[in-house]
Design an enzyme around this catalytic site. Structure first.
Site, short mmCIF file in Angstrom:
data_model
loop_
_atom_site.label_atom_id
_atom_site.label_comp_id
_atom_site.label_asym_id
_atom_site.label_seq_id
_atom_site.Cartn_x
_atom_site.Cartn_y
_atom_site.Cartn_z
N ILE A 145 0.78 -1.01 -0.01
CA ILE A 145 0.18 0.01 0.27
C ILE A 145 1.40 1.14 0.27
CG2 ILE A 145 -1.90 0.94 1.25
CD1 ILE A 145 -2.82 -1.31 2.43
N CYS A 146 0.92 2.08 -0.97
CA CYS A 146 1.33 3.41 -0.71
C CYS A 146 2.73 3.36 -0.94
CB CYS A 146 1.74 4.46 0.48
SG CYS A 146 1.67 5.96 0.03
N SER A 147 3.78 3.76 -0.51
CA SER A 147 5.30 4.07 -0.50
C SER A 147 5.95 2.21 -0.20
CB SER A 147 5.54 5.06 0.75
OG SER A 147 5.49 4.70 1.37
N THR A 168 2.05 3.21 -7.17
CA THR A 168 2.34 4.10 -5.61
C THR A 168 1.33 5.55 -5.72
OG1 THR A 168 4.04 4.30 -4.16
CG2 THR A 168 4.04 5.42 -6.17
#
Length: 341
Positions: free
Chosen positions: A114-116, A134
């Site tokens: 998730i995300c970074s 991302t």
């Protein structure tokens, strides 16, 4: 992936291990627990969620709180799915975490971020030659640091083989619902979405954001029309029909619809028709022609074409895979052909 059609062994929950960096986004960390633990199947819970971190004990959060994490990276060894949470901003991947992720991938574990968290997967070499995404504010840095990956910088989530990546914040919800849908089918995923009061499963290719969003007070301008269409999926709805219900021109409807949902009205409608077809295949014994008619896809041939493109499975294969929720959840880590979002 831990799934075996017709597996009659004792049920064991699919173990999802979430790696928390320091500092960790509390929102990222809450998403898997919030959604995955709501899945119930015959025999018990569908998932077991375990949080771990490279150095157990107190870790920082991006909100300034301190969180105690009991488990270290040894927990990764028993994972069926390994999910790397993010910080909400750029950070240097921890070498211990990178090594654990690389080892888990080599063992056949499904890997997600998730995300970074995508930076960890990229540092481990898992994104080389793969499509990935991302958070949009980090996309250019991810692309420049890891040029061997195929960055999809404006989508919610991407699945490429055994690896899944999602963009930032609420896109983690979409990723977890996609995981549930992949493991247990559309009906279960949509039930979890309703229980959590979040949007149903959205296609991964939907954009992260729109360039010209409508003002907040008009953000639900098409909500009534969407609800009206959902109650009439068995009808041959057109853009003109949708615009007439909304009381606007086709052009205005298309602009508003895209601004609110990230896709065109007809793309949204097709997605809902396919989701309805999947639910009917999972929950009824209707013949294929009846399923196709009930969701507005017309004929069994049309149903087959759309479902194969979306899931890689024929309607009969999809029904065999998902119609018996209590007996198909095995424990092996063999990854089935990826389901396209």
């Amino acid at each position: 992936m831990p799934r075996s059609q017709g597996d009659h062994r004792a049920h064991r929950a699919h173990r999802v291990v979430v790696i928390a960096p320091s500092p960790v986004s509390m929102f990222n960390l809450a998403i898997p627990e919030m959604l995955l633990t709501k899945v119930e199947v015959t025999g018990g819970p569908g998932y077991e969620v375990v949080v771990c971190t490279p150095r157990p004990g107190a870790i920082a959060t991006t909100g300034g709180l301190t969180l105690h994490v009991e488990h270290g990276l040894d927990a990764v060894r028993d994972a069926d799915t390994l999910l790397v949470a993010g910080t909400g901003h750029r950070y240097e991947p921890d070498p211990l975490t990178v090594a654990a992720v690389r080892e888990a991938a080599a063992e056949g574990t499904r890997i997600a971020s998730i995300c970074s968290g995508a930076f960890v997967l990229a540092e481990a070499g898992l994104l080389d030659g793969r499509s990935a995404t991302t958070y949009w504010q980090l996309a250019e840095e991810l692309r420049s640091r890891y040029p061997a990956l195929d960055l999809k910088g404006d989508v919610l989530y991407v699945e490429d083989g055994q690896v899944m990546t999602s963009s930032g914040y609420a896109a983690g919800i979409d990723l977890c619902l996609h995981i549930i849908r992949t493991d247990y089918g559309a009906a279960v995923a949509n039930e979890v979405a309703r229980a959590a009061l979040v949007a149903p499963v959205r296609p991964g290719g939907q954009t992260q954001f729109t360039q010209t969003p409508l003002p907040p007070e008009r953000g639900n301008a098409c909500a009534d029309t969407r609800g009206w269409a959902m109650r009439r999926l068995d009808e041959p709805l057109t853009l003109t029909d949708l615009a007439r219900h909304a009381g606007v021109s086709v052009r205005t409807l298309t602009r508003r619809f895209h601004a609110e949902s990230g896709v065109s009205p007809l793309q949204w409608l097709l997605h809902q028709r396919i989701e309805r077809a999947k639910e009917l295949l999972e929950t009824t014994s209707f013949p294929m022609d009846r399923v196709a008619q009930a969701c507005g896809l017309g004929t069994a041939d049309s149903l087959r074409g759309h479902l194969v493109r979306r899931t890689g499975l024929t309607p009969s294969a999809y029904r065999a895979q998902f119609s018996r929720l209590g007996t198909r959840h095995g424990t092996q880590k063999a990854r089935r052909t990826s389901i396209a979002a």
